[in-house]
Write a protein that holds these residues in place. Sequence first.
Motif, PDB file in Angstrom:
ATOM      1  N   MET A   1      10.592  -1.261   1.008  1.00 52.70           N
ATOM      2  CA  MET A   1      10.116  -2.263  -0.136  1.00 52.70           C
ATOM      3  C   MET A   1       9.842  -1.563  -1.328  1.00 52.70           C
ATOM      4  O   MET A   1       9.263  -0.481  -1.329  1.00 52.70           O
ATOM      5  N   ASN A   2      10.438  -1.993  -2.425  1.00 50.38           N
ATOM      6  CA  ASN A   2      10.315  -1.151  -3.605  1.00 50.38           C
ATOM      7  C   ASN A   2       8.923  -1.817  -4.321  1.00 50.38           C
ATOM      8  O   ASN A   2       8.357  -2.443  -3.802  1.00 50.38           O
ATOM      9  N   HIS A   3       8.699  -0.649  -5.299  1.00 50.58           N
ATOM     10  CA  HIS A   3       7.229  -0.964  -6.119  1.00 50.58           C
ATOM     11  C   HIS A   3       7.013  -2.461  -6.623  1.00 50.58           C
ATOM     12  O   HIS A   3       5.848  -3.064  -6.257  1.00 50.58           O
ATOM     13  N   LYS A   4       7.957  -2.990  -6.962  1.00 50.88           N
ATOM     14  CA  LYS A   4       7.729  -4.373  -7.493  1.00 50.88           C
ATOM     15  C   LYS A   4       7.350  -5.408  -6.275  1.00 50.88           C
ATOM     16  O   LYS A   4       6.641  -6.071  -6.622  1.00 50.88           O
ATOM     17  N   HIS A   5       8.073  -5.394  -5.311  1.00 53.00           N
ATOM     18  CA  HIS A   5       7.658  -6.298  -4.008  1.00 53.00           C
ATOM     19  C   HIS A   5       6.487  -5.808  -3.632  1.00 53.00           C
ATOM     20  O   HIS A   5       5.432  -6.750  -3.437  1.00 53.00           O
ATOM     21  N   ARG A   6       5.999  -4.425  -3.717  1.00 49.57           N
ATOM     22  CA  ARG A   6       4.605  -4.061  -3.251  1.00 49.57           C
ATOM     23  C   ARG A   6       3.558  -4.749  -4.163  1.00 49.57           C
ATOM     24  O   ARG A   6       2.593  -5.187  -3.541  1.00 49.57           O
ATOM     25  N   LYS A   7       3.800  -4.692  -5.527  1.00 52.47           N
ATOM     26  CA  LYS A   7       2.904  -5.377  -6.290  1.00 52.47           C
ATOM     27  C   LYS A   7       2.679  -6.773  -6.297  1.00 52.47           C
ATOM     28  O   LYS A   7       1.540  -7.294  -6.083  1.00 52.47           O
ATOM     29  N   ILE A   8       3.642  -7.492  -5.857  1.00 51.47           N
ATOM     30  CA  ILE A   8       3.812  -9.040  -5.587  1.00 51.47           C
ATOM     31  C   ILE A   8       3.063  -9.121  -4.337  1.00 51.47           C
ATOM     32  O   ILE A   8       2.176 -10.256  -4.273  1.00 51.47           O
ATOM     33  N   LEU A   9       3.231  -8.383  -3.300  1.00 52.16           N
ATOM     34  CA  LEU A   9       2.604  -8.511  -1.995  1.00 52.16           C
ATOM     35  C   LEU A   9       1.046  -8.551  -2.305  1.00 52.16           C
ATOM     36  O   LEU A   9       0.272  -9.173  -1.814  1.00 52.16           O
ATOM     37  N   HIS A  10       0.714  -7.269  -2.946  1.00 52.69           N
ATOM     38  CA  HIS A  10      -0.633  -7.177  -3.284  1.00 52.69           C
ATOM     39  C   HIS A  10      -1.237  -8.467  -4.054  1.00 52.69           C
ATOM     40  O   HIS A  10      -2.545  -8.691  -4.134  1.00 52.69           O
ATOM     41  N   ALA A  11      -0.565  -8.830  -5.030  1.00 53.88           N
ATOM     42  CA  ALA A  11      -1.242  -9.960  -5.809  1.00 53.88           C
ATOM     43  C   ALA A  11      -1.367 -11.288  -4.943  1.00 53.88           C
ATOM     44  O   ALA A  11      -2.171 -11.907  -5.127  1.00 53.88           O
ATOM     45  N   ILE A  12      -0.547 -11.502  -3.958  1.00 56.06           N
ATOM     46  CA  ILE A  12      -0.531 -12.524  -2.978  1.00 56.06           C
ATOM     47  C   ILE A  12      -2.081 -12.303  -2.053  1.00 56.06           C
ATOM     48  O   ILE A  12      -2.735 -13.174  -2.082  1.00 56.06           O
ATOM     49  N   PHE A  13      -2.549 -11.146  -1.873  1.00 53.94           N
ATOM     50  CA  PHE A  13      -3.800 -10.800  -1.355  1.00 53.94           C
ATOM     51  C   PHE A  13      -4.794 -10.964  -2.215  1.00 53.94           C
ATOM     52  O   PHE A  13      -6.158 -10.439  -1.902  1.00 53.94           O
ATOM     53  N   ALA A  14      -4.638 -10.757  -3.474  1.00 56.23           N
ATOM     54  CA  ALA A  14      -5.831 -10.666  -4.437  1.00 56.23           C
ATOM     55  C   ALA A  14      -6.715 -11.842  -4.536  1.00 56.23           C
ATOM     56  O   ALA A  14      -6.329 -13.024  -4.149  1.00 56.23           O
ATOM     57  N   HIS A  15      -7.974 -11.708  -4.972  1.00 55.03           N
ATOM     58  CA  HIS A  15      -9.092 -12.662  -5.105  1.00 55.03           C
ATOM     59  C   HIS A  15      -9.400 -12.660  -6.424  1.00 55.03           C
ATOM     60  O   HIS A  15      -9.954 -11.617  -6.976  1.00 55.03           O
ATOM     61  N   PRO A  16      -9.155 -13.596  -7.384  1.00 51.76           N
ATOM     62  CA  PRO A  16      -8.687 -14.953  -7.114  1.00 51.76           C
ATOM     63  C   PRO A  16      -7.238 -15.012  -7.055  1.00 51.76           C
ATOM     64  O   PRO A  16      -6.567 -13.952  -7.657  1.00 51.76           O
ATOM     65  N   GLU A  17      -6.563 -16.028  -6.574  1.00 50.84           N
ATOM     66  CA  GLU A  17      -5.120 -15.953  -6.615  1.00 50.84           C
ATOM     67  C   GLU A  17      -4.626 -16.223  -7.861  1.00 50.84           C
ATOM     68  O   GLU A  17      -5.025 -16.715  -8.686  1.00 50.84           O
ATOM     69  N   LYS A  73      -2.256 -16.661   4.214  1.00 47.11           N
ATOM     70  CA  LYS A  73      -2.777 -16.932   5.531  1.00 47.11           C
ATOM     71  C   LYS A  73      -1.571 -16.809   6.555  1.00 47.11           C
ATOM     72  O   LYS A  73      -1.870 -16.106   7.673  1.00 47.11           O
ATOM     73  N   PHE A  74      -0.494 -17.207   6.289  1.00 50.65           N
ATOM     74  CA  PHE A  74       0.729 -17.097   7.166  1.00 50.65           C
ATOM     75  C   PHE A  74       0.977 -15.560   7.345  1.00 50.65           C
ATOM     76  O   PHE A  74       1.141 -15.024   8.567  1.00 50.65           O
ATOM     77  N   LEU A  75       1.027 -14.792   6.333  1.00 49.07           N
ATOM     78  CA  LEU A  75       1.143 -13.297   6.245  1.00 49.07           C
ATOM     79  C   LEU A  75       0.080 -12.547   7.336  1.00 49.07           C
ATOM     80  O   LEU A  75       0.485 -11.708   7.870  1.00 49.07           O
ATOM     81  N   GLU A  76      -1.229 -13.051   7.024  1.00 50.80           N
ATOM     82  CA  GLU A  76      -2.427 -12.545   7.814  1.00 50.80           C
ATOM     83  C   GLU A  76      -1.985 -12.819   9.355  1.00 50.80           C
ATOM     84  O   GLU A  76      -2.345 -11.920  10.192  1.00 50.80           O
ATOM     85  N   GLY A  77      -1.756 -13.997   9.272  1.00 50.97           N
ATOM     86  CA  GLY A  77      -1.587 -14.328  10.972  1.00 50.97           C
ATOM     87  C   GLY A  77      -0.278 -13.756  11.683  1.00 50.97           C
ATOM     88  O   GLY A  77      -0.144 -13.217  12.813  1.00 50.97           O
ATOM     89  N   ALA A  78       0.892 -13.185  10.953  1.00 48.05           N
ATOM     90  CA  ALA A  78       2.035 -12.475  11.210  1.00 48.05           C
ATOM     91  C   ALA A  78       1.704 -10.898  11.331  1.00 48.05           C
ATOM     92  O   ALA A  78       2.464 -10.063  11.539  1.00 48.05           O
ATOM     93  N   ILE A  80       0.430  -8.808   8.642  1.00 48.20           N
ATOM     94  CA  ILE A  80       0.708  -8.081   7.630  1.00 48.20           C
ATOM     95  C   ILE A  80      -0.504  -7.605   6.772  1.00 48.20           C
ATOM     96  O   ILE A  80      -1.304  -8.544   6.457  1.00 48.20           O
ATOM     97  N   ASP A  81      -0.836  -6.458   6.716  1.00 49.40           N
ATOM     98  CA  ASP A  81      -1.944  -5.888   5.982  1.00 49.40           C
ATOM     99  C   ASP A  81      -1.332  -4.988   4.791  1.00 49.40           C
ATOM    100  O   ASP A  81      -0.999  -3.854   4.974  1.00 49.40           O
ATOM    101  N   PRO A  82      -1.454  -5.412   3.647  1.00 52.25           N
ATOM    102  CA  PRO A  82      -0.547  -4.771   2.301  1.00 52.25           C
ATOM    103  C   PRO A  82      -1.345  -3.564   2.225  1.00 52.25           C
ATOM    104  O   PRO A  82      -0.813  -2.666   1.612  1.00 52.25           O
ATOM    105  N   VAL A  83      -2.692  -3.406   2.212  1.00 55.86           N
ATOM    106  CA  VAL A  83      -3.495  -2.099   1.881  1.00 55.86           C
ATOM    107  C   VAL A  83      -3.018  -1.007   3.253  1.00 55.86           C
ATOM    108  O   VAL A  83      -3.003   0.279   2.598  1.00 55.86           O
ATOM    109  N   ARG A  84      -2.962  -1.583   4.279  1.00 57.93           N
ATOM    110  CA  ARG A  84      -2.577  -0.443   5.516  1.00 57.93           C
ATOM    111  C   ARG A  84      -1.089  -0.315   5.387  1.00 57.93           C
ATOM    112  O   ARG A  84      -0.673   0.958   5.447  1.00 57.93           O
TER     113      ARG A  84
END
Length: 88
Positions: A1-17, A73-78, A80-84
């Motif tokens: 996974m490239n850096h841009k996609h990692r940033k987007i994944l972390h943004a999905i899990f950010a609070h607030p959205e 919620k879908f990614l958590e159920g599947a 996926i933990d972006p931090v780990r």
Amino acid sequence: MNHKHRKILHAIFAHPEPANLAPTDVEHVLADLGGELNERSGAKFSVTLNGHTANFHHAQHSLPKEEVRAIRKFLEGAGIDPVRDYPL
């Protein structure tokens, strides 16, 4: 996974959205995670990842916050933990 996609994944899990995620970027992240994307009728698509399946709506410009929450919620159920799994 490239850096841009990692940033987007972390943004999905950010609070607030975030309110400025491009739908195509999120679809690329889902595919990068190993998800199988299938077009559905209308403006919908389904994603299957780690045995979990969900349907989402194709947004025109940026994803609404409700859609970001549903994807998170879908990614958590599947399992996926972006931090780990995908640290920045």
